[in-house]
Design an enzyme around this catalytic site. Structure first.
Site: not given
Length: 293
Positions: A101, A176, A244
Site C-alpha cells: 500500500t 486502496k 501510514k
C-alpha cells in the site's frame, strides 16, 4: 518471454507476504524469495522449497513475475529501483507487481521505469489483512495495462478471492485509499457504539448479535467485535500501518482538492492510540482510546 508464469520472485516475507508466497509455492510455482531478515527467507525455503537470495536483483533474475510486498514508498523504491533492486535483474517481457500500500505517484513512477525497460507493471494493493492472506481470500485492486493484468490475474488468484482491474497505473493505489478511508470511519463508529453500550450497561455481545443482522452490519463488526469486547488488540492490522495509509490518503486528497474531515479526525484518534503505546495494536483499538479514564 512467454506469457506463462512458472517462476516468481517474492520480495518481502512479512505477515502478508509470507502467506501469499506460500500459496504460490503450494500451487506448484517455483518461488525465489528475498527478505531483509535472512532467517525468514531461509525458513520459508526450508518449509516450502524454492530458493532465497541475497538481493532483490538476484531473486528477480530469471523470474517471469516479481511480486513486492514491503512497508512504504521508500521501501518499494529500495527493493525495485535502488542499488541491486529487482529492476536490475528483470528481463524484458517480465512483470513487476507491487502489493505494497503506497502512493499513486510511486505507482506512476514505477510504471514509467518499467516501460523504459520493456517490463510490465501493476500496482496491486490488497485488502483483507493477515487473515485474508493466510486463507487465500484477499481482495486485490490493480492499476496498469489491461494486457498485463490479463497475464497475471490467474496467478494472483492463488491468494485472492477477488482480483479486479481498476484502470491505468495508480488506480489500484487510489482504490486502496478509498478502502482505508471507509475502514477508518466504520471502525470509529463501531468503537463508539460499543462504548455507549458498555456505559449503558447493555450486554455488548447481545447488542452485536442483534444489530449485525441489520443495516449496521459490517466486516469489522463480524470480525472484531469479540476481541474489542475482550480488550484484546495484540493481533491484526497495526495502528502504525493504518496511520501510514491514512497519511497517503490525506496527501492525495490535498492534491485532488478532496475533503476528508472524518478521515483526518480518525487519523488524529489513531495518533492518541500511538501515544498510549498502542502503535502495534489492531486498528480496532480505537475503543481503548474511548475507555481511558
Amino acid at each position: 518471454m512467454s506469457s506463462t508464469i512458472a517462476t516468481v520472485a517474492f520480495i518481502g516475507l512479512g505477515v502478508m507476504g509470507q502467506p501469499m508466497a506460500r500459496h504460490l509455492a503450494r500451487a506448484g510455482l517455483t518461488v525465489r524469495v528475498y527478505n531483509r531478515s535472512v532467517a525468514k527467507a531461509e525458513a520459508f525455503v526450508a518449509e516450502h522449497g524454492g530458493s532465497h537470495h541475497a538481493t532483490p536483483r538476484d531473486a528477480a533474475a530469471g523470474a517471469d513475475l516479481v511480486l513486492v510486498c514491503v512497508g512504504n514508498d521508500d521501501d518499494v523504491r529500495q527493493v525495485t529501483s535502488g542499488e541491486d533492486g529487482a529492476l536490475e535483474g528483470m528481463a524484458p517481457g517480465s512483470l513487476l507487481v507491487d502489493h505494497t500500500t503506497a502512493s499513486a505517484s510511486l505507482a506512476q513512477e514505477l510504471d514509467a521505469a518499467c516501460r523504459g525497460a520493456g517490463i510490465d507493471f501493476l500496482d496491486a494493493p490488497v485488502s483483507g489483512g493477515q487473515q485474508g492472506a493466510e486463507n487465500g481470500a484477499l481482495t486485490i485492486m490493480c492499476g496498469g495495462e489491461a494486457a498485463a493484468f490479463a497475464r497475471v490475474e490467474a496467478t494472483l488468484a492463488h491468494y485472492a478471492k477477488a482480483v479486479t482491474h481498476m484502470g491505468p497505473a495508480g488506480s489500484g493505489q487510489l482504490t486502496k485509499m478509498v478502502n482505508q478511508i471507509c475502514v477508518a470511519g466504520v471502525v470509529q463508529g463501531l468503537a463508539e457504539g460499543l462504548h455507549l453500550a458498555e456505559k449503558a450497561g447493555l450486554d455488548r455481545q447481545r447488542v452485536i448479535e442483534v444489530i449485525s443482522q441489520g443495516a449496521a452490519g459490517s466486516w469489522q463488526m463480524d470480525h472484531r467485535h469479540r476481541t474489542m469486547i475482550d480488550d484484546d488488540y495484540e493481533h491484526g492490522f497495526a495502528v502504525d500501518w493504518m496511520r501510514k495509509d491514512l497519511a497517503i490518503c490525506l496527501d492525495q486528497a490535498r492534491e485532488l482538492g478532496a475533503r476528508l474531515p472524518l478521515t483526518a479526525l480518525v487519523d488524529q484518534f489513531y495518533g492518541d492510540v500511538q501515544a498510549m503505546g498502542g502503535g502495534r495494536w489492531d486498528t480496532s483499538s480505537l475503543l481503548k482510546r474511548l475507555q481511558r479514564d
